[in-house]
Design a protein around this motif. Structure first.
Motif, short mmCIF file in Angstrom:
data_model
loop_
_atom_site.label_atom_id
_atom_site.label_comp_id
_atom_site.label_asym_id
_atom_site.label_seq_id
_atom_site.Cartn_x
_atom_site.Cartn_y
_atom_site.Cartn_z
N PRO A 114 -37.61 -11.12 -35.29
CA PRO A 114 -37.31 -11.11 -36.72
C PRO A 114 -36.11 -10.25 -37.11
O PRO A 114 -35.43 -10.54 -38.08
N VAL A 115 -35.83 -9.19 -36.36
CA VAL A 115 -34.67 -8.35 -36.68
C VAL A 115 -33.39 -9.16 -36.56
O VAL A 115 -32.45 -8.98 -37.32
N LYS A 116 -33.37 -10.08 -35.61
CA LYS A 116 -32.21 -10.95 -35.42
C LYS A 116 -32.24 -12.14 -36.38
O LYS A 116 -31.35 -12.97 -36.37
N GLY A 117 -33.29 -12.23 -37.18
CA GLY A 117 -33.37 -13.27 -38.19
C GLY A 117 -34.00 -14.57 -37.73
O GLY A 117 -33.94 -15.56 -38.43
N THR A 118 -34.63 -14.59 -36.56
CA THR A 118 -35.25 -15.82 -36.09
C THR A 118 -36.74 -15.63 -35.89
O THR A 118 -37.18 -14.81 -35.11
N LEU A 119 -37.51 -16.40 -36.62
CA LEU A 119 -38.96 -16.42 -36.47
C LEU A 119 -39.40 -17.74 -35.87
O LEU A 119 -40.48 -17.86 -35.34
N GLY A 120 -38.52 -18.71 -35.97
CA GLY A 120 -38.76 -20.02 -35.40
C GLY A 120 -37.46 -20.80 -35.43
O GLY A 120 -36.57 -20.49 -36.22
N THR A 121 -37.34 -21.76 -34.55
CA THR A 121 -36.15 -22.60 -34.53
C THR A 121 -36.55 -24.05 -34.32
O THR A 121 -37.59 -24.34 -33.73
N ASN A 122 -35.72 -24.92 -34.80
CA ASN A 122 -35.89 -26.35 -34.61
C ASN A 122 -34.55 -26.85 -34.12
O ASN A 122 -33.59 -26.91 -34.88
N ILE A 174 -44.71 -20.65 -40.76
CA ILE A 174 -43.57 -20.84 -39.86
C ILE A 174 -43.54 -22.28 -39.35
O ILE A 174 -42.48 -22.92 -39.31
N VAL A 175 -44.68 -22.81 -38.99
CA VAL A 175 -44.75 -24.19 -38.49
C VAL A 175 -44.31 -25.17 -39.58
O VAL A 175 -43.53 -26.08 -39.34
N VAL A 176 -44.80 -24.97 -40.80
CA VAL A 176 -44.42 -25.83 -41.93
C VAL A 176 -42.91 -25.76 -42.14
O VAL A 176 -42.25 -26.77 -42.35
N HIS A 177 -42.35 -24.55 -42.06
CA HIS A 177 -40.91 -24.37 -42.24
C HIS A 177 -40.14 -25.18 -41.19
O HIS A 177 -39.19 -25.90 -41.52
N GLU A 178 -40.55 -25.06 -39.94
CA GLU A 178 -39.83 -25.77 -38.87
C GLU A 178 -40.05 -27.28 -38.96
O GLU A 178 -39.13 -28.05 -38.70
N LEU A 200 -37.44 -31.31 -39.87
CA LEU A 200 -37.38 -32.67 -39.33
C LEU A 200 -36.83 -33.63 -40.38
O LEU A 200 -36.18 -34.62 -40.04
N LYS A 201 -37.08 -33.34 -41.65
CA LYS A 201 -36.60 -34.20 -42.75
C LYS A 201 -35.37 -33.63 -43.44
O LYS A 201 -34.49 -34.37 -43.84
N GLU A 202 -35.34 -32.33 -43.62
CA GLU A 202 -34.25 -31.67 -44.34
C GLU A 202 -33.63 -30.60 -43.44
O GLU A 202 -34.30 -29.65 -43.07
N LYS A 203 -32.37 -30.78 -43.11
CA LYS A 203 -31.70 -29.84 -42.19
C LYS A 203 -31.36 -28.52 -42.87
O LYS A 203 -31.40 -27.46 -42.26
N ASP A 204 -30.98 -28.56 -44.16
CA ASP A 204 -30.53 -27.37 -44.87
C ASP A 204 -31.68 -26.75 -45.68
O ASP A 204 -32.64 -27.43 -46.04
N HIS A 205 -31.51 -25.47 -45.98
CA HIS A 205 -32.46 -24.77 -46.84
C HIS A 205 -32.08 -25.03 -48.30
O HIS A 205 -31.57 -24.17 -48.98
N LYS A 261 -33.13 -27.31 -52.14
CA LYS A 261 -34.27 -27.51 -53.03
C LYS A 261 -35.27 -28.50 -52.42
O LYS A 261 -36.49 -28.28 -52.46
N ALA A 262 -34.78 -29.60 -51.87
CA ALA A 262 -35.65 -30.60 -51.27
C ALA A 262 -36.43 -30.01 -50.08
O ALA A 262 -37.61 -30.34 -49.88
N PHE A 263 -35.78 -29.15 -49.32
CA PHE A 263 -36.43 -28.50 -48.18
C PHE A 263 -37.62 -27.67 -48.65
O PHE A 263 -38.73 -27.80 -48.13
N TYR A 264 -37.39 -26.83 -49.65
CA TYR A 264 -38.47 -25.96 -50.13
C TYR A 264 -39.55 -26.75 -50.86
O TYR A 264 -40.73 -26.37 -50.82
N GLN A 265 -39.21 -27.85 -51.49
CA GLN A 265 -40.22 -28.72 -52.10
C GLN A 265 -41.12 -29.32 -51.02
O GLN A 265 -42.34 -29.41 -51.21
N LEU A 266 -40.52 -29.71 -49.91
CA LEU A 266 -41.29 -30.25 -48.80
C LEU A 266 -42.20 -29.17 -48.20
O LEU A 266 -43.37 -29.42 -47.90
N CYS A 267 -41.68 -27.96 -48.06
CA CYS A 267 -42.50 -26.84 -47.56
C CYS A 267 -43.71 -26.62 -48.47
O CYS A 267 -44.83 -26.45 -48.01
N CYS A 268 -43.47 -26.63 -49.78
CA CYS A 268 -44.55 -26.42 -50.75
C CYS A 268 -45.52 -27.60 -50.79
O CYS A 268 -46.70 -27.41 -51.10
N HIS A 269 -45.05 -28.78 -50.46
CA HIS A 269 -45.94 -29.94 -50.37
C HIS A 269 -46.91 -29.76 -49.19
O HIS A 269 -48.10 -30.03 -49.31
N MET A 270 -46.38 -29.29 -48.07
CA MET A 270 -47.23 -29.10 -46.88
C MET A 270 -48.09 -27.84 -46.98
O MET A 270 -49.18 -27.80 -46.43
#
Length: 165
Positions: A76-84, A118-122, A126-131, A133-142
């Motif tokens: 996390p110090v390097k800013g990575t908690l998960g990657t896709n 973290i899993v939901v974020h990654e 699969l659908k939205e490459k960038d962070h 509005k659509a990305f965060y809406q999808l995260c909140c949907h899941m």
């Protein structure tokens, strides 16, 4: 408040509350009360199954990642908690895309809601490459509590880091 590295973009009021709990030694107890459950998703195989179940429920048309694993190199110090990661290769005149999800190994010891966040974020990648509005809406949907879980996970990382120091 120099020790609140993971919470820098939150309001001063929230930061002072977290700092007060940290200074009084009550932050760990607060987190334990709020997130008492542990999880048994300890192996890469179990993580793959866990990710597959969430993906199947919310992203039926998305391709299943070729590999899902815990990664001890992410921190996390390097800013990575998960990657896709997406790898495209030409096979027989066709372009084949293979993706892998890697989750920081420290989530083996995290409460299950943080692993899920973290899993939901990654999976959302699969659908939205960038962070966006659509990305965060999808995260909140899941995961409807996505933003609260992200904040609490950052608080947990702060507490964990302080405890290990």
């Amino acid at each position: 408040m120099a020790s609140l590295n993971y919470l820098q973009h939150y309001s001063a009021a929230l930061l002072s509350q977290v700092q007060a709990l940290l200074d009084s030694g009550q932050l760990g107890a607060w987190l334990a009360r709020k997130y008492p459950e542990t999880h048994d998703v300890q192996t890469d195989k179990a993580l793959y199954q866990y990710v597959s179940e969430i993906k199947q429920r919310y992203l039926k048309n998305a391709a299943l990642p070729a590999k899902v694993s815990y990664d001890s190199q992410q921190h996390p110090v390097k800013g990575t908690l998960g990657t896709n990661t997406f790898v495209s290769r030409v096979q027989g005149g066709k372009l084949k895309t293979k993706n892998e999800i890697r989750v920081a190994a420290l989530f083996r010891d995290a409460p299950l809601p943080f692993l899920r966040m973290i899993v939901v974020h990654e999976l959302a990648h699969l659908k939205e490459k960038d962070h966006n509005k659509a990305f965060y809406q999808l995260c909140c949907h899941m995961e409807p509590d996505y933003h609260q879980l992200e904040f609490d996970m950052r608080v947990w990382l702060t507490w964990r880091e302080r405890r290990q120091a």
